[in-house]
Scaffold this active site. Structure first.
Site, PDB file in Angstrom:
ATOM      1  N   LYS A  86      89.496 -14.413  14.830  1.00 14.17           N
ATOM      2  CA  LYS A  86      89.452 -14.997  13.489  1.00 14.17           C
ATOM      3  C   LYS A  86      88.120 -14.725  12.794  1.00 14.17           C
ATOM      4  O   LYS A  86      88.008 -14.894  11.579  1.00 14.17           O
ATOM      5  CB  LYS A  86      89.736 -16.495  13.532  1.00 14.17           C
ATOM      6  CG  LYS A  86      88.690 -17.355  14.189  1.00 14.17           C
ATOM      7  CD  LYS A  86      89.146 -18.819  14.235  1.00 14.17           C
ATOM      8  CE  LYS A  86      88.108 -19.714  14.886  1.00 14.17           C
ATOM      9  NZ  LYS A  86      86.876 -19.840  14.119  1.00 14.17           N
ATOM     10  N   ASP A  87      87.093 -14.276  13.542  1.00 11.90           N
ATOM     11  CA  ASP A  87      85.804 -13.919  12.950  1.00 11.90           C
ATOM     12  C   ASP A  87      85.734 -12.452  12.531  1.00 11.90           C
ATOM     13  O   ASP A  87      84.735 -12.022  11.951  1.00 11.90           O
ATOM     14  CB  ASP A  87      84.665 -14.189  13.936  1.00 11.90           C
ATOM     15  CG  ASP A  87      84.451 -15.674  14.194  1.00 11.90           C
ATOM     16  OD1 ASP A  87      84.891 -16.490  13.367  1.00 11.90           O
ATOM     17  OD2 ASP A  87      83.842 -16.011  15.223  1.00 11.90           O
ATOM     18  N   ARG A 134      89.791 -23.127   4.642  1.00 15.33           N
ATOM     19  CA  ARG A 134      91.191 -23.393   5.011  1.00 15.33           C
ATOM     20  C   ARG A 134      91.360 -24.840   5.456  1.00 15.33           C
ATOM     21  O   ARG A 134      92.252 -25.551   4.981  1.00 15.33           O
ATOM     22  CB  ARG A 134      91.609 -22.441   6.145  1.00 15.33           C
ATOM     23  CG  ARG A 134      92.981 -22.772   6.756  1.00 15.33           C
ATOM     24  CD  ARG A 134      93.238 -21.924   7.995  1.00 15.33           C
ATOM     25  NE  ARG A 134      92.282 -22.198   9.054  1.00 15.33           N
ATOM     26  CZ  ARG A 134      92.412 -23.149   9.969  1.00 15.33           C
ATOM     27  NH1 ARG A 134      93.468 -23.956   9.951  1.00 15.33           N
ATOM     28  NH2 ARG A 134      91.497 -23.323  10.903  1.00 15.33           N
ATOM     29  N   ARG A 135      90.491 -25.285   6.363  1.00 12.25           N
ATOM     30  CA  ARG A 135      90.614 -26.664   6.849  1.00 12.25           C
ATOM     31  C   ARG A 135      90.340 -27.667   5.735  1.00 12.25           C
ATOM     32  O   ARG A 135      90.982 -28.711   5.669  1.00 12.25           O
ATOM     33  CB  ARG A 135      89.656 -26.891   8.024  1.00 12.25           C
ATOM     34  CG  ARG A 135      90.067 -26.159   9.299  1.00 12.25           C
ATOM     35  CD  ARG A 135      89.088 -26.418  10.425  1.00 12.25           C
ATOM     36  NE  ARG A 135      89.462 -25.685  11.631  1.00 12.25           N
ATOM     37  CZ  ARG A 135      88.606 -24.991  12.386  1.00 12.25           C
ATOM     38  NH1 ARG A 135      87.320 -24.947  12.048  1.00 12.25           N
ATOM     39  NH2 ARG A 135      89.023 -24.362  13.454  1.00 12.25           N
ATOM     40  N   ARG A 152      78.004 -26.556  10.056  1.00 13.11           N
ATOM     41  CA  ARG A 152      77.734 -25.241  10.638  1.00 13.11           C
ATOM     42  C   ARG A 152      77.094 -25.425  11.999  1.00 13.11           C
ATOM     43  O   ARG A 152      76.692 -26.507  12.389  1.00 13.11           O
ATOM     44  CB  ARG A 152      76.780 -24.444   9.726  1.00 13.11           C
ATOM     45  CG  ARG A 152      77.372 -23.942   8.414  1.00 13.11           C
ATOM     46  CD  ARG A 152      78.351 -22.789   8.591  1.00 13.11           C
ATOM     47  NE  ARG A 152      77.821 -21.760   9.481  1.00 13.11           N
ATOM     48  CZ  ARG A 152      76.958 -20.810   9.142  1.00 13.11           C
ATOM     49  NH1 ARG A 152      76.503 -20.764   7.900  1.00 13.11           N
ATOM     50  NH2 ARG A 152      76.546 -19.910  10.008  1.00 13.11           N
ATOM     51  N   ARG A 158      77.648 -28.753  16.683  1.00 11.61           N
ATOM     52  CA  ARG A 158      78.583 -29.537  15.868  1.00 11.61           C
ATOM     53  C   ARG A 158      78.915 -30.861  16.548  1.00 11.61           C
ATOM     54  O   ARG A 158      78.975 -31.912  15.895  1.00 11.61           O
ATOM     55  CB  ARG A 158      79.846 -28.720  15.602  1.00 11.61           C
ATOM     56  CG  ARG A 158      79.574 -27.457  14.789  1.00 11.61           C
ATOM     57  CD  ARG A 158      80.846 -26.695  14.472  1.00 11.61           C
ATOM     58  NE  ARG A 158      80.533 -25.396  13.871  1.00 11.61           N
ATOM     59  CZ  ARG A 158      81.355 -24.707  13.099  1.00 11.61           C
ATOM     60  NH1 ARG A 158      82.561 -25.189  12.822  1.00 11.61           N
ATOM     61  NH2 ARG A 158      81.002 -23.544  12.605  1.00 11.61           N
ATOM     62  N   CYS A 245      86.549 -15.407   4.499  1.00 14.50           N
ATOM     63  CA  CYS A 245      86.282 -16.838   4.681  1.00 14.50           C
ATOM     64  C   CYS A 245      86.053 -17.541   3.349  1.00 14.50           C
ATOM     65  O   CYS A 245      85.883 -18.751   3.309  1.00 14.50           O
ATOM     66  CB  CYS A 245      85.089 -17.044   5.604  1.00 14.50           C
ATOM     67  SG  CYS A 245      83.536 -16.514   4.902  1.00 14.50           S
TER      68      CYS A 245
END
Length: 312
Positions: A86-87, A134-135, A152, A158, A245
């Protein structure tokens, strides 16, 4: 090429130095060593790791996590790089290729909170941390009364910010938590019907220079065909939408026998429009077919009002 007739290689894996990236690189290292290859790691810090005070959408996107690794491949200091798919940008630079996509971990998003068991239990106005657009859009659709704040840093950073009380809850990829042995921190899992995952979420990909035919052959046994086909369809949606992104876009595919079921969702950051959803299914056996399915679902999104992101 099988393990029995593959020529053993001496390989260097370029990797970010976060705990999760190192886990991923060591996982691939162990698989290759089991096939007789000699493998070392080259730890690197990327711009994406260094810039923590701004969202990725404002400083160049998730490609910042892999650019330095690609330079190491180009200069011959490393032979391969392991990425969370996904990155990885939808289109790689000329001369680079994904050698394989490996079997997928849990692709879903995880709800993490020290005091609340689920998103529904959060009080009105509670602060939820995520820097994924997205989230943000999907959380707003589920609970428009919550405050969504940027978050971040690597997984442990996190979690520390959460434990310090900066957030009532955070949302992370379930795959990363599980790979790091932190699955116990997960309070709830969002089903795709609630929060559709990002394209490629939970899958690992290995990037190489496309001219390295011997390396492509050595890495082929690590590929998982059904995962690769599924993420090809997902990434085709993102590519057709101009996805990066900076776009709040979700795409997720699941198998039902030989049929691939693909869902996608697009949202407006302002939150003043309902989510646009689309889906499709097809019998898939080739990447070209998977790509076509993704393009068809992207066309549905656009027909229903989703806005394609154009290059600046």
């Amino acid at each position: 090429m099988t393990a029995s007739n593959a020529t053993p290689l001496s390989l260097t894996i370029a990797t970010r130095e976060s705990q999760l990236a190192l886990w991923q690189a060591r996982h691939v290292q162990a698989l290759l060593q089991a096939r007789g290859h000699a493998v070392r790691l080259l730890g690197m810090t990327t711009r994406g790791d260094q810039i923590l005070d701004r969202s990725l959408s404002k400083v160049g996107g998730k490609g910042l996590f892999i650019k330095e690794l690609e330079v190491a491949l180009e200069e011959g200091r490393a032979d391969l790089a392991v990425h969370s798919l996904k990155d990885v940008p939808m289109d790689l630079p000329p001369g680079f290729a994904l050698a394989c996509v490996m079997a997928r971990e849990d692709p879903r998003d995880a709800f993490v909170s020290p005091r609340h068991a689920s998103l529904q239990e959060l009080p009105p106005g509670a602060v939820v941390g995520t820097s994924s657009l997205r989230r943000q859009v999907l959380l707003h659709a589920l609970r428009p009364d919550l405050r969504i704040e940027p978050l971040r840093g690597n997984v442990n950073t996190r979690l520390r910010k959460l434990d310090e009380g900066q957030y009532a809850a955070i949302v992370l990829a379930a795959a990363g938590l599980k790979r790091l042995g932190l699955g116990g921190r997960i309070r709830a899992i969002f089903e795709p019907s609630e929060m559709l995952p990002a394209a490629g979420q939970g899958a690992l990909a290995i990037e190489v220079r496309s001219a390295r035919s011997e390396l492509l052959a050595a890495l082929a046994p690590l590929a998982d065909e059904r995962t690769w086909l599924a993420v090809t369809a997902e990434r085709a949606v993102s590519r057709a939408m101009g996805g990066s992104c900076s776009m709040p876009l979700a795409a997720h595919a699941r198998w039902q026998d030989q049929s691939l079921q693909l869902q996608a969702a697009w949202g407006a950051l302002a939150g003043d429009q309902p989510l646009v959803r689309a889906e499709g299914s097809a019998s898939i056996t080739t990447q070209a077919q998977a790509d076509a399915l993704g393009l068809a679902v992207a066309a549905q999104l656009q027909a229903r009002g989703a806005v394609v992101e154009r290059d600046a």
